[in-house]
Design a protein around this motif. Sequence first.
Motif, PDB file in Angstrom:
ATOM      1  N   THR A 198       2.239 -15.086   8.576  1.00  0.00           N
ATOM      2  CA  THR A 198       2.001 -14.607   7.212  1.00  0.00           C
ATOM      3  C   THR A 198       2.509 -13.176   7.055  1.00  0.00           C
ATOM      4  O   THR A 198       3.150 -12.840   6.062  1.00  0.00           O
ATOM      5  CB  THR A 198       0.492 -14.659   6.886  1.00  0.00           C
ATOM      6  OG1 THR A 198       0.029 -15.995   7.082  1.00  0.00           O
ATOM      7  CG2 THR A 198       0.235 -14.239   5.444  1.00  0.00           C
ATOM      8  N   ARG A 199       2.236 -12.342   8.044  1.00  0.00           N
ATOM      9  CA  ARG A 199       2.697 -10.945   7.983  1.00  0.00           C
ATOM     10  C   ARG A 199       4.224 -10.876   8.056  1.00  0.00           C
ATOM     11  O   ARG A 199       4.842 -10.044   7.375  1.00  0.00           O
ATOM     12  CB  ARG A 199       2.074 -10.138   9.125  1.00  0.00           C
ATOM     13  CG  ARG A 199       2.478  -8.665   9.119  1.00  0.00           C
ATOM     14  CD  ARG A 199       1.546  -7.830   9.953  1.00  0.00           C
ATOM     15  NE  ARG A 199       2.027  -6.470  10.155  1.00  0.00           N
ATOM     16  CZ  ARG A 199       1.323  -5.495  10.708  1.00  0.00           C
ATOM     17  NH1 ARG A 199       0.088  -5.733  11.114  1.00  0.00           N
ATOM     18  NH2 ARG A 199       1.821  -4.287  10.855  1.00  0.00           N
ATOM     19  N   LEU A 200       4.826 -11.725   8.861  1.00  0.00           N
ATOM     20  CA  LEU A 200       6.283 -11.754   8.972  1.00  0.00           C
ATOM     21  C   LEU A 200       6.927 -12.101   7.634  1.00  0.00           C
ATOM     22  O   LEU A 200       7.898 -11.458   7.214  1.00  0.00           O
ATOM     23  CB  LEU A 200       6.705 -12.774  10.037  1.00  0.00           C
ATOM     24  CG  LEU A 200       8.211 -12.971  10.224  1.00  0.00           C
ATOM     25  CD1 LEU A 200       8.883 -11.671  10.660  1.00  0.00           C
ATOM     26  CD2 LEU A 200       8.486 -14.077  11.235  1.00  0.00           C
ATOM     27  N   ILE A 201       6.378 -13.092   6.944  1.00  0.00           N
ATOM     28  CA  ILE A 201       6.903 -13.477   5.632  1.00  0.00           C
ATOM     29  C   ILE A 201       6.732 -12.337   4.636  1.00  0.00           C
ATOM     30  O   ILE A 201       7.610 -12.067   3.807  1.00  0.00           O
ATOM     31  CB  ILE A 201       6.201 -14.755   5.139  1.00  0.00           C
ATOM     32  CG1 ILE A 201       6.596 -15.943   6.022  1.00  0.00           C
ATOM     33  CG2 ILE A 201       6.539 -15.048   3.674  1.00  0.00           C
ATOM     34  CD1 ILE A 201       5.824 -17.211   5.753  1.00  0.00           C
ATOM     35  N   PHE A 202       5.588 -11.646   4.720  1.00  0.00           N
ATOM     36  CA  PHE A 202       5.334 -10.492   3.849  1.00  0.00           C
ATOM     37  C   PHE A 202       6.384  -9.404   4.081  1.00  0.00           C
ATOM     38  O   PHE A 202       6.965  -8.860   3.132  1.00  0.00           O
ATOM     39  CB  PHE A 202       3.929  -9.962   4.131  1.00  0.00           C
ATOM     40  CG  PHE A 202       3.496  -8.829   3.234  1.00  0.00           C
ATOM     41  CD1 PHE A 202       3.728  -8.854   1.867  1.00  0.00           C
ATOM     42  CD2 PHE A 202       2.838  -7.725   3.778  1.00  0.00           C
ATOM     43  CE1 PHE A 202       3.314  -7.808   1.043  1.00  0.00           C
ATOM     44  CE2 PHE A 202       2.419  -6.675   2.968  1.00  0.00           C
ATOM     45  CZ  PHE A 202       2.668  -6.718   1.601  1.00  0.00           C
TER      46      PHE A 202
ATOM     47  N   THR B 107      -7.168 -11.183  12.513  1.00  0.00           N
ATOM     48  CA  THR B 107      -6.452 -12.427  12.797  1.00  0.00           C
ATOM     49  C   THR B 107      -6.887 -13.550  11.862  1.00  0.00           C
ATOM     50  O   THR B 107      -6.066 -14.310  11.352  1.00  0.00           O
ATOM     51  CB  THR B 107      -6.701 -12.865  14.257  1.00  0.00           C
ATOM     52  OG1 THR B 107      -6.271 -11.832  15.127  1.00  0.00           O
ATOM     53  CG2 THR B 107      -5.940 -14.136  14.576  1.00  0.00           C
ATOM     54  N   SER B 108      -8.178 -13.668  11.616  1.00  0.00           N
ATOM     55  CA  SER B 108      -8.729 -14.785  10.853  1.00  0.00           C
ATOM     56  C   SER B 108      -8.566 -14.602   9.351  1.00  0.00           C
ATOM     57  O   SER B 108      -8.935 -13.563   8.791  1.00  0.00           O
ATOM     58  CB  SER B 108     -10.212 -14.957  11.181  1.00  0.00           C
ATOM     59  OG  SER B 108     -10.862 -15.756  10.231  1.00  0.00           O
ATOM     60  N   ALA B 109      -8.040 -15.620   8.677  1.00  0.00           N
ATOM     61  CA  ALA B 109      -7.907 -15.585   7.212  1.00  0.00           C
ATOM     62  C   ALA B 109      -9.281 -15.515   6.554  1.00  0.00           C
ATOM     63  O   ALA B 109      -9.467 -14.815   5.546  1.00  0.00           O
ATOM     64  CB  ALA B 109      -7.149 -16.818   6.726  1.00  0.00           C
ATOM     65  N   THR B 110     -10.259 -16.210   7.117  1.00  0.00           N
ATOM     66  CA  THR B 110     -11.620 -16.200   6.557  1.00  0.00           C
ATOM     67  C   THR B 110     -12.214 -14.798   6.625  1.00  0.00           C
ATOM     68  O   THR B 110     -12.832 -14.317   5.657  1.00  0.00           O
ATOM     69  CB  THR B 110     -12.521 -17.181   7.329  1.00  0.00           C
ATOM     70  OG1 THR B 110     -11.949 -18.490   7.274  1.00  0.00           O
ATOM     71  CG2 THR B 110     -13.919 -17.207   6.736  1.00  0.00           C
TER      72      THR B 110
ATOM     73  N   VAL C 162      -6.178  -4.366   4.582  1.00  0.00           N
ATOM     74  CA  VAL C 162      -6.674  -5.136   5.719  1.00  0.00           C
ATOM     75  C   VAL C 162      -5.493  -6.012   6.119  1.00  0.00           C
ATOM     76  O   VAL C 162      -5.139  -6.954   5.420  1.00  0.00           O
ATOM     77  CB  VAL C 162      -7.883  -6.022   5.340  1.00  0.00           C
ATOM     78  CG1 VAL C 162      -8.346  -6.826   6.543  1.00  0.00           C
ATOM     79  CG2 VAL C 162      -9.016  -5.165   4.787  1.00  0.00           C
ATOM     80  N   CYS C 163      -4.847  -5.668   7.223  1.00  0.00           N
ATOM     81  CA  CYS C 163      -3.581  -6.307   7.586  1.00  0.00           C
ATOM     82  C   CYS C 163      -3.780  -7.497   8.514  1.00  0.00           C
ATOM     83  O   CYS C 163      -4.754  -7.569   9.264  1.00  0.00           O
ATOM     84  CB  CYS C 163      -2.645  -5.305   8.272  1.00  0.00           C
ATOM     85  SG  CYS C 163      -1.440  -4.599   7.146  1.00  0.00           S
ATOM     86  N   ARG C 164      -2.808  -8.415   8.460  1.00  0.00           N
ATOM     87  CA  ARG C 164      -2.739  -9.484   9.449  1.00  0.00           C
ATOM     88  C   ARG C 164      -2.227  -8.895  10.753  1.00  0.00           C
ATOM     89  O   ARG C 164      -1.566  -7.856  10.751  1.00  0.00           O
ATOM     90  CB  ARG C 164      -1.781 -10.586   8.979  1.00  0.00           C
ATOM     91  CG  ARG C 164      -2.088 -11.153   7.592  1.00  0.00           C
ATOM     92  CD  ARG C 164      -3.478 -11.733   7.523  1.00  0.00           C
ATOM     93  NE  ARG C 164      -3.634 -12.907   8.374  1.00  0.00           N
ATOM     94  CZ  ARG C 164      -3.600 -14.170   7.907  1.00  0.00           C
ATOM     95  NH1 ARG C 164      -3.431 -14.401   6.625  1.00  0.00           N
ATOM     96  NH2 ARG C 164      -3.763 -15.182   8.732  1.00  0.00           N
ATOM     97  N   ASN C 165      -2.544  -9.534  11.862  1.00  0.00           N
ATOM     98  CA  ASN C 165      -2.050  -9.048  13.155  1.00  0.00           C
ATOM     99  C   ASN C 165      -0.522  -9.130  13.191  1.00  0.00           C
ATOM    100  O   ASN C 165       0.087  -9.972  12.505  1.00  0.00           O
ATOM    101  CB  ASN C 165      -2.653  -9.857  14.301  1.00  0.00           C
ATOM    102  CG  ASN C 165      -2.372 -11.339  14.169  1.00  0.00           C
ATOM    103  OD1 ASN C 165      -2.722 -11.948  13.166  1.00  0.00           O
ATOM    104  ND2 ASN C 165      -1.757 -11.927  15.178  1.00  0.00           N
TER     105      ASN C 165
END
Length: 313
Positions: free
Chosen positions: A211-215, A237-240, A203-206
């Motif tokens: 956060t995805r850029l740092i990953f 998009t939402s962390a929750t 389940v990826c971040r947008n």
Amino acid sequence: VCSSDLIIIYFMEVIMLTDFAKLETFLTVVREKSFSKASAKLGISQPAVTQQMKFIEEYLDVQIVDRKKNGIRLTKEGQMLHAIALKIEKCVANAEKELLKIMNKNVTFVFGASFIIGNYILPRFLNNLKENIHNDVSINVSVSHEAIEDLLDKKIDIALVENYVSNDDIVYREWMEDEIVIFSNQKLPAKAKAEDLLSYKWVCRNPESNTRLIFKENLEKANFPDCDTFNVTSEVTSATTIVQTVLHSDKNLTPTVSIVSRNAIESLLKSGALYESRINNQKMIRKLYIAYRKDRKHDAFVENVVDYLLKIK
């Protein structure tokens, strides 16, 4: 206000350092043991720090600092000035405390905060913060760049963000570190290998997510495949939403995983509902920042809140 030191204050504050900025710069240079670190802490350029230190030395007609490769060293005269400056700083701090007692207590202090900070970090000490500043507190939660826009539009007093959005009108102070982890509702190896990451359901971040850029940067550092090659089932998009999706995924199938701030799942990790993993056991760390407008740099309310936040980092 330290009546025995009024002559010193008059000499240093009124005659030489009318706006207190040069004295503050000197104290910051001493504390940080570096002109460049003082520059970052104060939110001014390094040449400006050098210029203010030079002004003090020219006014006093003595050298107060020796610049070394590994930092700075105070001269004898610098040590004397430092002792006086600390007295003035203490007097000013005491005066600000008295001012806060008589200022309007009905004004609500407004924070702008990114989602992780506003939803998971700030609430931990919100009550203590309200007691400390003797004021009501309100939090506007949004993404970092929107918090900075609200700050510039004077809709909030302080922004707590995870992105450094460069702007000459804003002072940034490094606050605390935030770790991003890989997590699942199934047990994961503490040190994830490339083949592990490729085998998971993600389940990826947008794509625009910090956060995805740092990953992606950490994957590249470890010589792992790019996350664009992973088995991505959805982008959120939402962390929750991400946490809830992973938490309720089927445990009998291939692990469903994602990345999130450890602050968002700390209680679930402790209870055993979720499990964490790291890329080759390396930590994905990002800085969190306190941001405020330069025109409020000496605002008693803002300084009081910033000082409190820096103590609890």
